[in-house]
Design an enzyme around this catalytic site. Structure first.
Site, PDB file in Angstrom:
ATOM      1  N   LYS A 116       0.854  -1.190   0.000  1.00 42.18           N
ATOM      2  CA  LYS A 116       0.000   0.000   0.000  1.00 42.18           C
ATOM      3  C   LYS A 116       0.884   1.232   0.000  1.00 42.18           C
ATOM      4  O   LYS A 116       2.010   1.197   0.500  1.00 42.18           O
ATOM      5  CB  LYS A 116      -0.881   0.018   1.254  1.00 42.18           C
ATOM      6  CG  LYS A 116      -2.133   0.864   1.095  1.00 42.18           C
ATOM      7  CD  LYS A 116      -3.204   0.124   0.350  1.00 42.18           C
ATOM      8  CE  LYS A 116      -4.435   0.963   0.122  1.00 42.18           C
ATOM      9  NZ  LYS A 116      -5.514   0.178  -0.493  1.00 42.18           N
TER      10      LYS A 116
HETATM   11  P1  NAD Z   1     -12.942   8.334  -3.150  1.00 41.64           P
HETATM   12  O1  NAD Z   1     -11.914   9.327  -2.791  1.00 41.64           O
HETATM   13  O2  NAD Z   1     -13.347   8.163  -4.565  1.00 41.64           O
HETATM   14  O3  NAD Z   1     -14.302   8.637  -2.331  1.00 41.64           O
HETATM   15  C1  NAD Z   1     -14.328   8.794  -0.936  1.00 41.64           C
HETATM   16  C2  NAD Z   1     -15.708   9.276  -0.520  1.00 41.64           C
HETATM   17  O4  NAD Z   1     -15.736   9.432   0.912  1.00 41.64           O
HETATM   18  C3  NAD Z   1     -16.097  10.632  -1.089  1.00 41.64           C
HETATM   19  O5  NAD Z   1     -17.489  10.644  -1.385  1.00 41.64           O
HETATM   20  C4  NAD Z   1     -15.798  11.598   0.050  1.00 41.64           C
HETATM   21  O6  NAD Z   1     -16.576  12.794  -0.027  1.00 41.64           O
HETATM   22  C5  NAD Z   1     -16.172  10.740   1.245  1.00 41.64           C
HETATM   23  N1  NAD Z   1     -15.539  11.175   2.481  1.00 41.64           N
HETATM   24  C6  NAD Z   1     -14.293  11.704   2.620  1.00 41.64           C
HETATM   25  N2  NAD Z   1     -14.082  12.033   3.905  1.00 41.64           N
HETATM   26  C7  NAD Z   1     -15.200  11.680   4.580  1.00 41.64           C
HETATM   27  C8  NAD Z   1     -15.583  11.756   5.935  1.00 41.64           C
HETATM   28  N3  NAD Z   1     -14.762  12.261   6.869  1.00 41.64           N
HETATM   29  N4  NAD Z   1     -16.812  11.283   6.274  1.00 41.64           N
HETATM   30  C9  NAD Z   1     -17.650  10.774   5.334  1.00 41.64           C
HETATM   31  N5  NAD Z   1     -17.331  10.691   4.033  1.00 41.64           N
HETATM   32  C10 NAD Z   1     -16.123  11.127   3.664  1.00 41.64           C
HETATM   33  O7  NAD Z   1     -12.439   6.957  -2.518  1.00 41.64           O
HETATM   34  P2  NAD Z   1     -12.832   5.481  -2.955  1.00 41.64           P
HETATM   35  O8  NAD Z   1     -11.860   5.031  -3.975  1.00 41.64           O
HETATM   36  O9  NAD Z   1     -14.305   5.418  -3.230  1.00 41.64           O
HETATM   37  O10 NAD Z   1     -12.477   4.677  -1.634  1.00 41.64           O
HETATM   38  C11 NAD Z   1     -13.380   4.612  -0.534  1.00 41.64           C
HETATM   39  C12 NAD Z   1     -12.935   3.497   0.393  1.00 41.64           C
HETATM   40  O11 NAD Z   1     -12.937   2.264  -0.330  1.00 41.64           O
HETATM   41  C13 NAD Z   1     -11.517   3.630   0.969  1.00 41.64           C
HETATM   42  O12 NAD Z   1     -11.529   3.051   2.261  1.00 41.64           O
HETATM   43  C14 NAD Z   1     -10.677   2.769   0.056  1.00 41.64           C
HETATM   44  O13 NAD Z   1      -9.507   2.283   0.697  1.00 41.64           O
HETATM   45  C15 NAD Z   1     -11.653   1.634  -0.201  1.00 41.64           C
HETATM   46  N6  NAD Z   1     -11.352   0.878  -1.418  1.00 41.64           N
HETATM   47  C16 NAD Z   1     -11.274   1.491  -2.632  1.00 41.64           C
HETATM   48  C17 NAD Z   1     -11.001   0.733  -3.756  1.00 41.64           C
HETATM   49  C18 NAD Z   1     -10.963   1.349  -5.127  1.00 41.64           C
HETATM   50  O14 NAD Z   1     -10.862   0.589  -6.106  1.00 41.64           O
HETATM   51  N7  NAD Z   1     -11.090   2.650  -5.269  1.00 41.64           N
HETATM   52  C19 NAD Z   1     -10.794  -0.654  -3.651  1.00 41.64           C
HETATM   53  C20 NAD Z   1     -10.914  -1.260  -2.397  1.00 41.64           C
HETATM   54  C21 NAD Z   1     -11.199  -0.481  -1.292  1.00 41.64           C
END
Ligand code: NAD
Length: 459
Positions: A116
């Site tokens: 990571k």
């Molecule tokens: P992203 O940046 O696209 O979206 C994050 C979302 O969370 C946004 O809507 C943002 O406004 C919101 N957010 C930010 N701070 C916040 C807070 N304090 N309270 C509530 N909402 C808040 O990120 P993502 O890629 O959608 O990732 C989200 C989660 O999923 C993370 O934990 C990431 O590790 C996990 N994840 C992502 C992927 C991927 O392929 N993108 C894969 C596996 C896991």
């Protein structure tokens, strides 16, 4: 490794040590040594890389920005894991996320290890030019340890295909003539990305939920009806009833999960709430998710946050506080934002009986136990949110073969892989007192332990 992951890995090792069918040839003191060795390997990363990226800002000042690449374990293949841009990034968090990647890949039989990355920045506070510079510097500082057969990053919170394209281009400049297409995944399609990669995590999250609640349930209803397993009881109690769903986070994962739930006809569900870093939007009759997705696409990913903005796009919803999404009286809560959203101090306010972890580690260990003892069921991150890394694996393969799959082929293979994992886990889980999370961890740890033993690493 943070408590939650570390504690469950240790529990899994304890269960495995007491299982006489696992490595039966190793007994007594030698068995203890082997399990100590396993605990040490799985609880610590192989390598921790840290740098301070030196960036020239648009105003002429120079900033040094902390950045990490943490390589947890590569027994199953090259390290693999996203790069997060967020102001709260720190070494412990990145280490824990790297360990989760090792376990996730083992669980789903993706031939990668776990890694990571993270950069301590709020990407919204930097111009495009500055972000470009941060991405280039990240690759320059860590170029020795990255590469298609060493460590393959992907997007995570705060990063997307734009950043992966920039990083891959820098990798290509530093390593002329190398098979650079496999150095980063989550790239744009024109830069060699895979169709379906952007949607893969959110689609996989909803698929996992639907498969457990509908397909697997219907196929196995005979014997599940007699089961005292809490998931089977809950799923049967909700069968054929309309479900209310809430989604925390409306980014890459949350918006796609919400859209999949909105479109799903197999279950009678309504998405009544979505949220982001600013607000929660709530409508008990169901939200117009396509209009909200369209709005977010043209507003830097943000949801409308005032009555006026909602009115402009014709969406009817109450505007609530950001945290309110967690406490609504809904049947299912999808967590798709950040870590540690449900903790010991707020777990008592959670009403949802089913929680699906789209984000990594959104529930702390103490809250996990409290939810389990209150009868709530949790579909854990390592099972539900692997869609991204699975399609990253397809992207890596396509880059090596320079032959590309159709979107249909990608989703077909993605769902087949996730279904295979669930079919390997669910029959045991439904007849077993361990939680679904514990079952998934035992499965992943068994696979890793077997491979480490076979490779002669457990001395
Ligand atoms: P992203 O940046 O696209 O979206 C994050 C979302 O969370 C946004 O809507 C943002 O406004 C919101 N957010 C930010 N701070 C916040 C807070 N304090 N309270 C509530 N909402 C808040 O990120 P993502 O890629 O959608 O990732 C989200 C989660 O999923 C993370 O934990 C990431 O590790 C996990 N994840 C992502 C992927 C991927 O392929 N993108 C894969 C596996 C896991």
């Amino acid at each position: 490794m943070a408590n939650q992951t570390g504690a469950i890995v240790q529990q899994s090792l304890n269960a495995l040590m007491g299982d006489s069918s696992f490595l039966p040839q190793i007994q007594d003191q030698r068995r203890e040594q082997v399990f100590q060795s396993l605990a040490a390997i799985l609880s610590t990363p192989n390598k921790v890389h840290k740098a301070f990226l030196r960036i020239a800002l648009d105003n002429g000042n120079v900033e040094r920005i902390p950045a990490f690449r943490i390589q947890h374990n590569d027994a199953l293949g090259p390290y693999k894991g996203g790069i997060r841009f967020h102001e709260s990034v720190n070494e412990d968090e990145v280490t824990n996320l790297a360990a989760l990647m090792t376990l996730k890949n083992a669980l789903h039989e993706v031939p990668f290890g776990g890694g990571k990355g993270g950069v301590v920045v709020n990407p919204r506070s930097y111009s495009e030019k500055e972000l470009y510079s941060i991405c280039k510097k990240y690759v320059q500082y860590f170029s020795d340890v990255l590469g298609p057969d060493k460590d393959i990053p992907a997007p995570d919170m705060g990063t997307g295909d734009r950043e992966m394209d920039w990083m891959m281009a820098e990798y290509k400049s530093i390593n002329p003539g190398s098979p650079y297409l496999g150095s980063f995944t989550g790239k744009s399609i024109v830069s060699g990305g895979s169709l379906g990669r952007r949607e893969a995590t959110g689609k996989g999250v909803y698929f996992t939920f639907r498969y457990m609640m509908h397909d697997f349930l219907n196929e196995n209803i005979g014997w599940l009806s007699g089961s005292t397993n809490i998931f089977a009881e809950t799923a049967l109690a909700y069968k054929d009833k309309p479900l209310s769903l809430a989604v925390q986070g409306f980014g890459n994962v949350g918006s796609v999960t919400a859209m999949e739930a909105y479109k799903c006809t197999a279950l009678r569900g309504k998405v009544v709430a979505v949220s982001d870093r600013n607000v929660t939007l709530y409508n008990e009759e169901g939200l117009d998710i396509p209009s909200l997705v369209e709005y977010a696409a043209t507003h830097r990913g943000d949801l409308p946050s005032t009555d006026g903005e909602l009115h402009e796009i014709g969406v009817s919803a109450a505007v609530l506080d950001r945290e309110d999404v967690l406490y609504l009286n809904v049947d299912v809560l999808f967590l798709a934002a950040l870590e540690d959203q449900i903790r010991g101090d707020n777990v008592g306010q959670i009403n949802a009986r089913m929680i699906v972890e789209g984000a990594n580690a959104p529930i702390t260990g103490d809250a996990d136990e409290a939810l389990a003892s209150s009868g709530a069921i949790i579909i854990p991150d390592i099972l539900a949110n692997a869609g991204g890394v699975i399609v990253s694996y397809f992207e890596w393969l396509q880059g090596r073969e320079t032959q590309f799959y159709t979107e249909e082929e990608v989703y077909k293979q993605l769902f087949a892989k996730m279904q295979k994992t669930m079919n390997g886990i669910l029959p045991a889980y439904f007849g077993d007192p361990l939680s679904l999370r514990q079952n998934c961890f035992v499965h992943a740890v068994t696979k890793l332990s077997t491979v480490l033993y076979r490779q002669g690493k457990l001395y």
